[in-house]
Write a protein that holds these residues in place. Structure first.
Motif, PDB file in Angstrom:
ATOM      1  N   LEU A   1      34.250  36.337  49.565  1.00 43.19           N
ATOM      2  CA  LEU A   1      35.599  35.983  50.009  1.00 43.19           C
ATOM      3  C   LEU A   1      35.685  34.488  50.271  1.00 43.19           C
ATOM      4  O   LEU A   1      36.643  33.815  49.839  1.00 43.19           O
ATOM      5  CB  LEU A   1      35.958  36.770  51.268  1.00 43.19           C
ATOM      6  CG  LEU A   1      37.285  36.409  51.944  1.00 43.19           C
ATOM      7  CD1 LEU A   1      38.468  36.621  50.999  1.00 43.19           C
ATOM      8  CD2 LEU A   1      37.467  37.230  53.235  1.00 43.19           C
ATOM      9  N   GLY A   2      34.697  33.936  50.953  1.00 39.04           N
ATOM     10  CA  GLY A   2      34.700  32.499  51.223  1.00 39.04           C
ATOM     11  C   GLY A   2      34.637  31.663  49.964  1.00 39.04           C
ATOM     12  O   GLY A   2      35.344  30.651  49.836  1.00 39.04           O
ATOM     13  N   LEU A   3      33.822  32.092  49.007  1.00 33.87           N
ATOM     14  CA  LEU A   3      33.705  31.345  47.754  1.00 33.87           C
ATOM     15  C   LEU A   3      35.015  31.355  46.976  1.00 33.87           C
ATOM     16  O   LEU A   3      35.450  30.334  46.438  1.00 33.87           O
ATOM     17  CB  LEU A   3      32.581  31.934  46.892  1.00 33.87           C
ATOM     18  CG  LEU A   3      31.151  31.661  47.372  1.00 33.87           C
ATOM     19  CD1 LEU A   3      30.155  32.507  46.591  1.00 33.87           C
ATOM     20  CD2 LEU A   3      30.813  30.188  47.234  1.00 33.87           C
ATOM     21  N   ARG A   4      35.645  32.507  46.906  1.00 39.69           N
ATOM     22  CA  ARG A   4      36.912  32.597  46.160  1.00 39.69           C
ATOM     23  C   ARG A   4      38.008  31.763  46.828  1.00 39.69           C
ATOM     24  O   ARG A   4      38.781  31.089  46.142  1.00 39.69           O
ATOM     25  CB  ARG A   4      37.335  34.056  46.025  1.00 39.69           C
ATOM     26  CG  ARG A   4      36.454  34.840  45.067  1.00 39.69           C
ATOM     27  CD  ARG A   4      36.976  36.263  44.851  1.00 39.69           C
ATOM     28  NE  ARG A   4      36.200  36.932  43.833  1.00 39.69           N
ATOM     29  CZ  ARG A   4      35.101  37.660  44.058  1.00 39.69           C
ATOM     30  NH1 ARG A   4      34.682  37.812  45.301  1.00 39.69           N
ATOM     31  NH2 ARG A   4      34.443  38.235  43.069  1.00 39.69           N
ATOM     32  N   LEU A   5      38.075  31.824  48.135  1.00 32.07           N
ATOM     33  CA  LEU A   5      39.074  31.014  48.844  1.00 32.07           C
ATOM     34  C   LEU A   5      38.836  29.527  48.583  1.00 32.07           C
ATOM     35  O   LEU A   5      39.792  28.746  48.473  1.00 32.07           O
ATOM     36  CB  LEU A   5      39.025  31.301  50.339  1.00 32.07           C
ATOM     37  CG  LEU A   5      39.596  32.656  50.777  1.00 32.07           C
ATOM     38  CD1 LEU A   5      39.225  32.948  52.222  1.00 32.07           C
ATOM     39  CD2 LEU A   5      41.115  32.691  50.590  1.00 32.07           C
ATOM     40  N   GLY A   6      37.582  29.134  48.466  1.00 33.99           N
ATOM     41  CA  GLY A   6      37.275  27.729  48.192  1.00 33.99           C
ATOM     42  C   GLY A   6      37.639  27.294  46.792  1.00 33.99           C
ATOM     43  O   GLY A   6      37.893  26.102  46.548  1.00 33.99           O
TER      44      GLY A   6
ATOM     45  N   LEU B   1      42.292  30.574  55.996  1.00 34.96           N
ATOM     46  CA  LEU B   1      41.565  31.830  55.816  1.00 34.96           C
ATOM     47  C   LEU B   1      40.068  31.575  55.687  1.00 34.96           C
ATOM     48  O   LEU B   1      39.253  32.311  56.248  1.00 34.96           O
ATOM     49  CB  LEU B   1      42.091  32.561  54.576  1.00 34.96           C
ATOM     50  CG  LEU B   1      43.516  33.100  54.683  1.00 34.96           C
ATOM     51  CD1 LEU B   1      44.041  33.487  53.301  1.00 34.96           C
ATOM     52  CD2 LEU B   1      43.570  34.313  55.616  1.00 34.96           C
ATOM     53  N   GLY B   2      39.712  30.521  54.952  1.00 37.17           N
ATOM     54  CA  GLY B   2      38.304  30.205  54.764  1.00 37.17           C
ATOM     55  C   GLY B   2      37.604  29.857  56.054  1.00 37.17           C
ATOM     56  O   GLY B   2      36.439  30.210  56.271  1.00 37.17           O
ATOM     57  N   ALA B   3      38.307  29.171  56.950  1.00 33.17           N
ATOM     58  CA  ALA B   3      37.719  28.797  58.231  1.00 33.17           C
ATOM     59  C   ALA B   3      37.488  30.007  59.132  1.00 33.17           C
ATOM     60  O   ALA B   3      36.688  29.941  60.076  1.00 33.17           O
ATOM     61  CB  ALA B   3      38.617  27.786  58.939  1.00 33.17           C
TER      62      ALA B   3
ATOM     63  N   GLU C   1      42.993  41.531  47.890  1.00 33.99           N
ATOM     64  CA  GLU C   1      44.067  40.762  47.256  1.00 33.99           C
ATOM     65  C   GLU C   1      43.581  39.384  46.825  1.00 33.99           C
ATOM     66  O   GLU C   1      43.994  38.874  45.780  1.00 33.99           O
ATOM     67  CB  GLU C   1      45.265  40.653  48.202  1.00 33.99           C
ATOM     68  CG  GLU C   1      45.998  41.965  48.378  1.00 33.99           C
ATOM     69  CD  GLU C   1      47.477  41.782  48.693  1.00 33.99           C
ATOM     70  OE1 GLU C   1      47.964  40.635  48.691  1.00 33.99           O
ATOM     71  OE2 GLU C   1      48.143  42.798  48.931  1.00 33.99           O
ATOM     72  N   VAL C   2      42.696  38.778  47.618  1.00 34.55           N
ATOM     73  CA  VAL C   2      42.134  37.485  47.226  1.00 34.55           C
ATOM     74  C   VAL C   2      41.317  37.643  45.950  1.00 34.55           C
ATOM     75  O   VAL C   2      41.407  36.827  45.036  1.00 34.55           O
ATOM     76  CB  VAL C   2      41.275  36.894  48.369  1.00 34.55           C
ATOM     77  CG1 VAL C   2      40.447  35.710  47.863  1.00 34.55           C
ATOM     78  CG2 VAL C   2      42.172  36.447  49.521  1.00 34.55           C
ATOM     79  N   ARG C   3      40.523  38.705  45.869  1.00 32.89           N
ATOM     80  CA  ARG C   3      39.732  38.943  44.651  1.00 32.89           C
ATOM     81  C   ARG C   3      40.629  39.168  43.450  1.00 32.89           C
ATOM     82  O   ARG C   3      40.386  38.635  42.363  1.00 32.89           O
ATOM     83  CB  ARG C   3      38.805  40.141  44.843  1.00 32.89           C
ATOM     84  CG  ARG C   3      38.010  40.506  43.587  1.00 32.89           C
ATOM     85  CD  ARG C   3      37.110  41.698  43.811  1.00 32.89           C
ATOM     86  NE  ARG C   3      36.015  41.355  44.699  1.00 32.89           N
ATOM     87  CZ  ARG C   3      35.057  42.223  45.045  1.00 32.89           C
ATOM     88  NH1 ARG C   3      35.103  43.474  44.605  1.00 32.89           N
ATOM     89  NH2 ARG C   3      34.072  41.844  45.837  1.00 32.89           N
ATOM     90  N   GLY C   4      41.683  39.971  43.631  1.00 35.86           N
ATOM     91  CA  GLY C   4      42.598  40.224  42.524  1.00 35.86           C
ATOM     92  C   GLY C   4      43.288  38.953  42.053  1.00 35.86           C
ATOM     93  O   GLY C   4      43.445  38.732  40.849  1.00 35.86           O
ATOM     94  N   LEU C   5      43.705  38.114  43.005  1.00 38.09           N
ATOM     95  CA  LEU C   5      44.345  36.847  42.663  1.00 38.09           C
ATOM     96  C   LEU C   5      43.375  35.949  41.909  1.00 38.09           C
ATOM     97  O   LEU C   5      43.725  35.343  40.889  1.00 38.09           O
ATOM     98  CB  LEU C   5      44.826  36.155  43.932  1.00 38.09           C
ATOM     99  CG  LEU C   5      45.480  34.785  43.773  1.00 38.09           C
ATOM    100  CD1 LEU C   5      46.762  34.882  42.954  1.00 38.09           C
ATOM    101  CD2 LEU C   5      45.767  34.167  45.149  1.00 38.09           C
ATOM    102  N   PHE C   6      42.153  35.856  42.411  1.00 40.63           N
ATOM    103  CA  PHE C   6      41.132  35.020  41.780  1.00 40.63           C
ATOM    104  C   PHE C   6      40.844  35.500  40.362  1.00 40.63           C
ATOM    105  O   PHE C   6      40.838  34.701  39.403  1.00 40.63           O
ATOM    106  CB  PHE C   6      39.852  35.050  42.619  1.00 40.63           C
ATOM    107  CG  PHE C   6      38.719  34.250  42.047  1.00 40.63           C
ATOM    108  CD1 PHE C   6      38.557  32.913  42.376  1.00 40.63           C
ATOM    109  CD2 PHE C   6      37.812  34.826  41.173  1.00 40.63           C
ATOM    110  CE1 PHE C   6      37.512  32.163  41.846  1.00 40.63           C
ATOM    111  CE2 PHE C   6      36.761  34.095  40.635  1.00 40.63           C
ATOM    112  CZ  PHE C   6      36.617  32.761  40.975  1.00 40.63           C
TER     113      PHE C   6
ATOM    114  N   GLY D   1      25.773  29.904  48.633  1.00 44.60           N
ATOM    115  CA  GLY D   1      26.707  29.435  49.647  1.00 44.60           C
ATOM    116  C   GLY D   1      26.615  30.218  50.943  1.00 44.60           C
ATOM    117  O   GLY D   1      27.186  29.808  51.944  1.00 44.60           O
ATOM    118  N   TRP D   2      25.894  31.340  50.922  1.00 47.42           N
ATOM    119  CA  TRP D   2      25.810  32.153  52.125  1.00 47.42           C
ATOM    120  C   TRP D   2      24.528  31.881  52.899  1.00 47.42           C
ATOM    121  O   TRP D   2      24.558  31.526  54.070  1.00 47.42           O
ATOM    122  CB  TRP D   2      25.896  33.640  51.768  1.00 47.42           C
ATOM    123  CG  TRP D   2      25.789  34.534  52.955  1.00 47.42           C
ATOM    124  CD1 TRP D   2      24.726  35.295  53.324  1.00 47.42           C
ATOM    125  CD2 TRP D   2      26.784  34.764  53.970  1.00 47.42           C
ATOM    126  NE1 TRP D   2      24.984  35.973  54.483  1.00 47.42           N
ATOM    127  CE2 TRP D   2      26.246  35.672  54.904  1.00 47.42           C
ATOM    128  CE3 TRP D   2      28.080  34.274  54.167  1.00 47.42           C
ATOM    129  CZ2 TRP D   2      26.954  36.106  56.018  1.00 47.42           C
ATOM    130  CZ3 TRP D   2      28.777  34.719  55.284  1.00 47.42           C
ATOM    131  CH2 TRP D   2      28.235  35.614  56.185  1.00 47.42           C
TER     132      TRP D   2
END
Length: 204
Positions: free
Chosen positions: A23-28, A110-112, A130-135, A179-180
């Protein structure tokens, strides 16, 4: 309890460590995807600014698939405002007409809060989905382009369990970095990394 994204154990959290990292990677990366879509608005344009196949018919004013995909980035604002309401903490999301600026600010907000989302927000699964689907939708339109290459999952053991976060290799870089958990994988260990990834996949 099981992770709301992958059903793997997540302890008392809503998302497991792997899905939290994803989730963090996609938001970035979403702001860069939005910008890449903007470069494709003209008919016949590709993400790198080149020309596609020659058009025989009169072109439309803009690529409607790209327009539609960019419009979907508005969902990020919805989630950022929902996060602010549920945490009772102000989140700055610009009211400007520029959807790109608003989406970027929403991604930052969201990322923070990714760790809090994963551990404490009942809406974590819906938000991550939804973030994954958007990405994935944006990436399918843009193509690989200059986006980081997907290099599988991180097999490093963290507290006795495989990290499992998605490994992404930015264009022009030679060393993979998770990144984790922060594990690094230079080219000399990539063969061993693939073996470890196969063993990890077989164990899941």
């Amino acid at each position: 309890m099981p992770c709301e994204m992958c059903d793997r154990p997540a302890g008392a959290d809503y998302l497991c460590a792997r899905c939290t990292a994803d989730l963090g990677l996609r938001l970035g990366q979403l702001p860069a995807l939005y910008a890449a879509l903007g470069s494709m608005l003209a008919p016949g344009r590709t993400a790198d600014g080149g020309r596609g196949a020659t058009l025989v018919e009169a072109p439309a004013p803009a690529r409607l698939d790209v327009v539609d995909q960019r419009a979907e980035f508005g969902v990020l604002e919805v989630w950022a405002r929902a996060l602010a309401a549920d945490r009772a903490v102000p989140v700055a999301v610009p009211g400007a007409d520029d959807l790109g600026a608003r989406a970027t600010a929403a991604c930052a907000a969201l990322g923070a809060a990714v760790d809090w989302i994963a551990s404490s927000w009942p809406a974590a699964g819906d938000c991550a989905g939804e973030v994954r689907g958007l990405f994935d939708g944006a990436r399918s339109v843009v193509g690989a382009g200059d986006l980081p290459a997907r290099m599988g999952r991180c097999p490093r053991l963290v507290h006795g369990a495989a990290c499992g976060a998605e490994l992404l290799l930015p264009q022009g870089q030679q060393v993979l970095r998770c990144g984790w958990c922060g594990a690094t994988y230079p080219p000399g260990v990539w063969a061993a990394l693939r073996v470890a990834q196969r063993d990890l996949a077989a164990a899941l």
